[in-house]
Write a protein that holds these residues in place. Structure first.
Motif, PDB file in Angstrom:
ATOM      1  N   ALA A 145       8.141 -11.935   3.577  1.00  0.00           N
ATOM      2  CA  ALA A 145       7.054 -11.477   2.710  1.00  0.00           C
ATOM      3  C   ALA A 145       7.621 -10.893   1.431  1.00  0.00           C
ATOM      4  O   ALA A 145       8.695 -10.291   1.434  1.00  0.00           O
ATOM      5  N   PRO A 146       6.903 -11.042   0.334  1.00  0.00           N
ATOM      6  CA  PRO A 146       7.381 -10.459  -0.921  1.00  0.00           C
ATOM      7  C   PRO A 146       7.450  -8.943  -0.859  1.00  0.00           C
ATOM      8  O   PRO A 146       8.156  -8.315  -1.635  1.00  0.00           O
ATOM      9  N   SER A 147       6.726  -8.358   0.099  1.00  0.00           N
ATOM     10  CA  SER A 147       6.731  -6.903   0.214  1.00  0.00           C
ATOM     11  C   SER A 147       7.965  -6.380   0.931  1.00  0.00           C
ATOM     12  O   SER A 147       8.126  -5.190   1.108  1.00  0.00           O
ATOM     13  N   PHE A 148       8.850  -7.252   1.346  1.00  0.00           N
ATOM     14  CA  PHE A 148      10.046  -6.813   2.060  1.00  0.00           C
ATOM     15  C   PHE A 148      11.067  -6.318   1.042  1.00  0.00           C
ATOM     16  O   PHE A 148      11.997  -7.021   0.668  1.00  0.00           O
ATOM     17  N   LYS A 149      10.844  -5.085   0.609  1.00  0.00           N
ATOM     18  CA  LYS A 149      11.713  -4.523  -0.428  1.00  0.00           C
ATOM     19  C   LYS A 149      12.084  -3.118  -0.026  1.00  0.00           C
ATOM     20  O   LYS A 149      11.416  -2.489   0.780  1.00  0.00           O
TER      21      LYS A 149
ATOM     22  N   PRO B  22      -3.174 -16.084   2.778  1.00  0.00           N
ATOM     23  CA  PRO B  22      -1.751 -15.716   2.723  1.00  0.00           C
ATOM     24  C   PRO B  22      -1.463 -14.547   1.785  1.00  0.00           C
ATOM     25  O   PRO B  22      -0.475 -13.836   1.958  1.00  0.00           O
ATOM     26  N   GLU B  23      -2.371 -14.347   0.814  1.00  0.00           N
ATOM     27  CA  GLU B  23      -2.113 -13.238  -0.119  1.00  0.00           C
ATOM     28  C   GLU B  23      -2.653 -11.914   0.376  1.00  0.00           C
ATOM     29  O   GLU B  23      -2.403 -10.882  -0.216  1.00  0.00           O
ATOM     30  N   THR B  24      -3.461 -11.940   1.442  1.00  0.00           N
ATOM     31  CA  THR B  24      -4.095 -10.699   1.879  1.00  0.00           C
ATOM     32  C   THR B  24      -3.061  -9.679   2.337  1.00  0.00           C
ATOM     33  O   THR B  24      -2.183  -9.988   3.132  1.00  0.00           O
ATOM     34  N   ASP B  25      -3.210  -8.475   1.815  1.00  0.00           N
ATOM     35  CA  ASP B  25      -2.379  -7.368   2.261  1.00  0.00           C
ATOM     36  C   ASP B  25      -3.088  -6.773   3.477  1.00  0.00           C
ATOM     37  O   ASP B  25      -4.179  -6.228   3.373  1.00  0.00           O
ATOM     38  N   LEU B  26      -2.454  -6.900   4.640  1.00  0.00           N
ATOM     39  CA  LEU B  26      -3.126  -6.491   5.865  1.00  0.00           C
ATOM     40  C   LEU B  26      -3.518  -5.022   5.872  1.00  0.00           C
ATOM     41  O   LEU B  26      -4.484  -4.616   6.507  1.00  0.00           O
TER      42      LEU B  26
END
Lengths: 339, 134, 829
Positions: free
Chosen positions: C575-579, C452-456
């Motif tokens: 996702a936490p990257s949704f910024k 789940p932590e992998t950054d695709l």
């Protein structure tokens, strides 16, 4: 006139007089966004004018149209007006309540028009028996009256409302207290006394850009070049015919667009222009204080309106060359060459 | 000398027939007007028209159904669709199915006349628009 | 006095709500407009060059709209997203730089000579075939007949003058989701007809005439060959035979033949080839090559390597007497000559067309010396170009060899080649065996475990990826990985479909034992035989795997603008990257703003505000659903604190409620059955109400006006938002719907989302599905249609609650969608 090519000597000289405002100035981002929002207001207003023009063309009687055309004209007008009013509220939140109250009145009128089954025939229509026999045409003429007919009281037509909104908004953002531009200028003028002409790039200067420095003549702005093409660099800004040289020029530029404010203590002049050779987009819009004699500034072919707060003028839906020539004339008139 | 063009015009709004009939008469069309699609279809069963002009959205039947009916019965007939608002999906569907052309309201009678002239030409019985007796 | 100030306060609050409502409407309107610009851009960039003025205008317009939307979002959220501004201004800056680099349309020539010119032509202007020929003529100037090419600029002009761009785009939109073969064929046929009937602009006609005349000086009275030269034909995709060629054309028929070749671009073979190869573009700009025809005694093709081997020392020459076009199309067999690939080539073997070994070769129309001459030229060409090639040649009656076409050769590794290379293989046992083959093939690469932590975006090209489940969100990595191994997984799942589309060797269901690969570096996968080995098993496989990946990736982009404008990176709102900071493209920014604005509408129903609570009214209903209603323009609801659905004077609300309260909706029974025996507070939790563990936020709020509805509902873990504007007119109307399903497994959520997508699309909505988030819209439809859409949404909201129970496998998605559309709702209980 292909101005994209070469910079004339004269234009270079004039541009050098402009002081470049950069991103380091406070409030500049808000100023740029405000400029873009004002242009959106103009664009929505233009849309409204186009709807009116279309209705006027159809009502002349040659068309086969259905009720749907008329009701969709009403809906589109309400929507466009709403978009304009929204822009105005964003620009001047203090006007919000009054603007929406007036807007709601127009919305209600529009609702009445749509749900009317047998619209009243107006005096004009009786003259043309061909038209009066078709309910679609009768409704259309009622709609046009609502949009821009003879006002029984000022501000009651949609177009009147539109014009009033323009002038009030402009006066507020250009000359009101604590206006964005005032903050911007006070900072600059105090820093560099004596300079009174400012130039900024609408998109490049709003936020921290990349490393490249910007000098005034690095800005590629076609309408600005046209404006300055025939101007006398030493004699800019005699708005009030009395050689008052303390006027401040603020030019916000991008490749095809120019937003120019000329501000003197009791008087203002505002010009917006787009020159992109794409005719549906190109236009010139001007607002001038009541004290300014626009006849000396504007060439032929402008639609003009006089209101209590100032004069409006615009030119659109015409050949790009016409727009270009008009800009050159205006520039010349704003700074007549000393013989 | 040449036979006049047989045209059937179908639209549930009276304004259409009222304004188009005189305009089409002037270019030598013999026009039959219908506001009721059921009646129009019945007439189509009886007679072969050169051109059928029909509105696309009507209450009892839509223009595409009329078109399908015409196509089956008289494949030679050219069908022109009148749309009240430019609807892209309908336009796409109609063009694939083989309608001759379509025109969107509001339009001028002359705009439709141009399309009818092309249809007439496609039929092999061209009409001369310059002979309009106005 | 307190009364007066309370009045002012109320009025101000009224205006405040009104302004928020208008801000949201403005934002959503702009969003719809922006998505339309994006969609048009995507279609346009496929066949108009990116530096065209129209593209520039669209993009600038898009960015302006986005900026204004950002201002509106900040107004809605009290300036929580001012960091967006920097991103947006940067977008403008970077796109401006790209435009500066491009040529202006006015400078692009209609026609160019391909030989005897000094300046290297732009392959985007003349197409791959013409460019190949240009390069060939530089190396072998006297062997390549002179020719000219009508450029992609001419193609664009023809489309523009005939108003075809929009019409073509309309027909090609959604073509890749068409499963109806007939519709596909008829659309491509319509486009071909339009092109053949197009009026050719004068500049084009003039250019064709002038250039043809120039060449006619050296080749008087010649007939012409016209060949397609599409922009993607640069070698990695052969497009062999996919477009039309026109031969033996008289000079007076050049213009109509030109149109014929252009029309051939849209023949269904060509279009389906692109779809099959997963090329993003649906059509590509086309140039057309005009060459004088050689009157050959023999003609054919030479391949500088054997097709099925990466390294070989023989070349194959196929040949026929006369013209070669029928042979190239596969309509006529040719004679095959195998020639050794050495400095002095030798003829090794002759295979006559009749495949009759016993008879003596009848290929007497071409002398062996000529064949060897051609072979030498080909070897030379291969050296100069640097890759294996297929070259079309012809020999005229003066024994002169002409080279007519040169293409990069696509060598696909075949399965059969393993026999020869299986050196170490036989003795090594597989580390793992089993599972189900999703897609066959062999691959090898470094092993990467997905967590789940992998950054695709960090997964390297050519990796062998291991995952526990085949989640749809892994889709973005498929084009670039070597192989995919999954512990669980259903062969009919969504990701499985994508795996096949991207042709990634893949095995599902290998089980927990996959974990033993954790310590390994490189592994080899034979998906055909369902075996996994440690280490490198087949030398040479890695290169071909990387080549496959490289060639796929090269065609994913449509130009420099793709990354900046169209590409969607932000796919997962959770996702936490949704910024704002993660937004790289305009599409990202739009997605982000839409999500944030819609989320803020959930906050619109924040009952913490005193006035809110005061202002809202409870909806009186016997159904197990709690709604609080807010009257936005004081016209929707009469007095009191509670209101019956019939008394709500809001068109969209009434329509939605008709759907929800429809008698055939399955829930009352099921609810009673399900809830009987459940403790009361558990009931409240499920349905949302004042006594649940999360208090007021569980209340479902609906904001209504006569023509407006904004509803945020939480029904059994599903989040639904309906935002609709419906009035007697048409232009303003829209119905927006957003659904996010909670609970259940990934597969169930995915199936649920696909069910909704199917039903919504077939009900006339535009749909965007990202994972389990479904957004749908229907804009500018008349009142009736809009109301019907809302009814459907009401019914969907109710039936959606039962979906987990009924959608057991992927076949069910279509089945239940059909049931729903037919009105058989009881099946959902």
């Amino acid at each position: 006139m292909h101005c994209r090519a070469v910079y004339g000597e004269m234009i270079m000289r004039i541009l050098e007089k402009f002081k470049k405002i950069t991103h380091k100035e406070p409030g500049i981002r808000d100023f740029c966004i405000q400029t873009i929002r004002f242009r959106k207001l103009l664009e929505n207003a233009r849309g409204l004018l186009a709807l009116l023009a279309d209705g006027n063309e159809k009502v002349l009687g040659e068309y086969i149209l259905d009720r749907h055309y008329v009701t969709s004209l009403i809906d589109s007008s309400v929507e466009r007006l709403g978009m304009m009013i929204y822009d105005a509220c964003v620009l001047v939140p203090e006007f919000g309540e009054t603007l929406y109250t007036q807007y709601d009145r127009h919305k209600r009128r529009a609702g009445e028009l749509i749900s009317q089954n047998s619209p009243s025939a107006t005096k004009d229509m009786e003259a043309n028996t061909n038209i009066s026999s078709d309910p679609e045409y009768r409704l259309l003429s009622d709609v046009l009256t609502w949009l821009n007919g003879e006002p029984s009281d000022p501000g009651s037509t949609v177009i009147d409302f539109m014009k009033q909104t323009f002038v009030r908004v402009l006066k507020h953002i250009d000359t009101g207290n604590n206006s964005t531009i005032e903050l911007l200028l006070s900072n600059n003028v105090s820093k560099a006394p004596g300079s009174n002409m400012f130039l900024l790039d609408l998109w490049e200067d709003a936020v921290v850009p990349s490393v490249k420095p910007h000098s005034p003549y690095a800005i590629n702005c076609i309408p600005l070049k046209l404006l300055l093409m025939d101007a006398d660099g030493d004699n800019l800004s005699p708005l009030l015919d009395d050689k008052n040289k303390t006027a401040t020029w603020v030019a916000t530029a991008s490749e095809y667009q120019l937003s120019l404010k000329i501000l003197e203590p009791d008087c203002s002049f505002h010009l917006e222009a787009t020159v992109s050779r794409h005719e549906p987009s190109d236009f010139i819009f001007i607002f001038a204080d009541t004290t300014i004699n626009t006849e000396n500034i504007l060439p032929q072919g402008f639609h003009t309106e006089i209101t209590n707060y100032g004069q409006l003028a615009w030119k659109l839906d015409t050949a790009s060359k016409d727009i270009e020539d008009s800009l050159i004339s205006i520039g010349r008139n704003l700074s007549p060459k000393t013989v | 000398m040449s036979k006049s063009l047989e045209v059937l015009l179908l639209d549930d709004e009276p304004i259409v027939g009222r304004r188009l009939k005189p305009a089409l008469d002037k270019i030598g069309c013999h026009v039959e007007i219908f506001e009721n699609p059921i009646e129009a279809v019945a007439r189509i069963d009886e007679k072969e028209f050169d051109i059928v002009v029909t509105d696309i959205r009507m209450e009892k039947m839509n223009g595409m159904q009329v078109f399908e009916h015409v196509k089956k019965k008289w494949p030679r007939t050219k069908v022109i669709i009148i749309t009240g608002y430019a609807k892209m999906e309908l336009a796409r569907e109609a063009m694939e199915k083989g309608i001759f052309d379509f025109i969107a309201k509001p339009f001028r009678p002359d705009d439709l006349r141009q399309i009818i002239a092309r249809a007439a030409q496609a039929l092999g019985t061209p009409i001369d628009l310059t002979l309009i007796k106005d | 006095m307190p009364f007066a100030s309370e009045n002012t306060a109320m009025r101000e609050m009224d205006y405040h709500f009104r302004f928020r409502y208008e801000t949201l409407r403005s934002l959503l309107n702009k969003n719809g407009g922006a998505l339309q610009i994006l969609s048009d851009l995507e279609a346009d960039l496929n066949h108009i060059h990116y530096y065209d003025e129209r593209i520039k205008r669209s993009i600038r317009r898009l960015i302006t709209e986005i900026l204004l939307m950002a201002q509106e979002l900040n107004l809605l959220t009290k300036n929580r997203h001012t960091d967006l501004y920097e991103t947006i201004f940067a977008l403008r800056d970077r796109t401006d730089m790209i435009f500066k680099e491009g040529l202006s349309a006015a400078d692009q020539p209609m026609a160019l000579m391909i030989s005897g010119i000094e300046k290297k032509p732009d392959p985007a202007l003349i197409g791959g075939k013409a460019f190949g020929l240009y390069t060939l003529s530089k190396f072998f100037s006297d062997l390549v007949p002179p020719g000219f090419v009508m450029t992609t600029a001419a193609y664009n002009l023809l489309l523009e003058k005939n108003n075809l761009s929009d019409r073509i785009r309309i027909l090609l939109t959604n073509l890749d989701v068409t499963t109806d073969r007939d519709q596909f064929k008829s659309r491509t046929q319509t486009i071909r007809r339009w092109i053949r009937e197009a009026i050719v602009p004068e500049e084009i006609e003039k250019a064709i005439r002038e250039y043809a005349e120039k060449i006619s000086k050296t080749f008087p009275d010649t007939l012409w060959a016209l060949r397609s030269s599409a922009v993607l034909e640069d070698g990695a995709h052969s497009f062999a035979g996919q477009f039309d060629t026109e031969l033996q054309i008289h000079s007076e028929n050049l213009v109509s033949a030109y149109k014929q070749v252009l029309a051939g671009k849209f023949n269904d073979r060509a279009v389906s080839y692109k779809i099959h190869k997963n090329i993003r573009e649906i059509d590509t700009p086309m140039a057309v090559l005009f060459m004088p025809m050689i009157d050959p005694v023999a003609a054919g093709v030479i391949y500088t390597s054997e097709l099925n081997a990466t390294e070989s020392d023989t070349m194959a020459i196929n040949s026929v007497p006369g013209l070669a076009n029928r042979m190239v199309k596969g309509e006529e067999p040719g004679d095959t000559f195998l020639v050794s690939k050495k400095t002095l080539p030798k003829l090794i073997k002759t295979i006559p067309a009749s495949r009759d070994d016993s008879s003596t070769t009848k290929a007497d129309y071409i002398k062996p010396e000529k064949l060897l001459e051609i072979a030498e030229l080909a070897i030379d060409a291969e050296k100069k170009f640097g890759f294996s090639m297929d070259i079309e040649w012809a020999v005229d009656k003066n024994e002169k060899v002409h080279l007519l076409q040169a293409r990069r050769l696509n060598i696909t590794p075949s399965e059969n080649e393993t026999e020869g290379l299986f050196k170490r293989g036989k003795d090594t046992l597989p580390t793992l065996e089993g599972g189900t083959t999703i897609f066959p093939g062999r691959a090898e690469g470094p092993v990467i475990f997905l967590t789940p932590e992998t950054d695709l975006s960090e997964v390297p090209d050519g990796a062998v990826v291991v995952a526990q489940q085949p989640k749809t969100e892994y889709a973005p990595i498929l084009p670039k990985i070597a192989a995919f191994l999954v512990m669980e997984g259903n062969p009919v799942g969504h990701l499985a479909t994508l795996v096949r589309e991207f042709a990634v060797p893949c095995i599902f269901g290998l089980g927990k034992n996959l974990k033993i690969l954790a310590g390994k570096n490189i592994i080899s996968v034979n998906a055909t035989k369902r075996a996994v080995y440690t280490g490198i098993r087949w030398p040479g496989i890695r290169e071909s795997v990387l080549a496959r990946i490289a060639s796929k990736n090269r065609h994913e982009k449509t130009g420099p603008l793709y990354d900046l404008i169209l590409k969607l990176n932000l796919t997962d709102p959770d996702a936490p990257s949704f910024k704002a900071k993660s937004c790289k493209s305009a599409h990202d920014v739009l997605r982000f703003m839409h999500e944030m604005s819609v989320r803020s509408m959930f906050g619109f129903g924040d009952a913490q505000k005193r006035g809110w609570k005061k202002k809202s009214k409870t909806l009186k209903t016997g159904l197990p659903i709690k709604f609080q209603l807010i009257d936005l323009d004081k016209s929707a609801m009469p007095g009191a604190h509670a209101v019956k659905p019939d008394d709500v004077a809001s068109l969209p609300f009434k329509a939605l409620w008709r759907g929800i309260s429809d008698k055939s909706m399955p829930w009352p029974d099921r609810w009673a059955r399900q809830m009987a025996g459940m403790p009361a507070d558990f009931r409240e939790t499920i349905l949302g109400g004042k006594r649940g563990p999360r208090r007021a936020s569980d209340t479902n709020y609906a904001i209504v006006a006569a023509d407006y509805l904004n509803l945020n509902a939480r029904l059994a873990y599903h989040y639904t938002m309906v935002d609709a504007m419906v009035g007697p007119g048409t232009e303003n109307n829209y119905v927006h719907f957003r659904f996010r399903g909670g609970g259940a497994s990934d597969e169930n959520r995915d199936r649920r989302a696909r069910f909704l997508e199917s039903v919504l699309r077939q009900s006339g909505f535009g749909v965007d599905r990202r994972g389990d988030l479904v957004t749908a819209w229907r804009r500018r439809y008349p009142q009736n249609d809009s109301e019907n859409s809302l009814e459907i949404l009401g019914k969907l909201m109710v039936c959606a609650r039962e979906l987990d129970a009924v959608l057991k496998n992927d076949m069910d998605v279509k089945r239940y969608a059909d049931y729903f559309l037919k009105g058989e709702y009881d099946i959902f209980s």
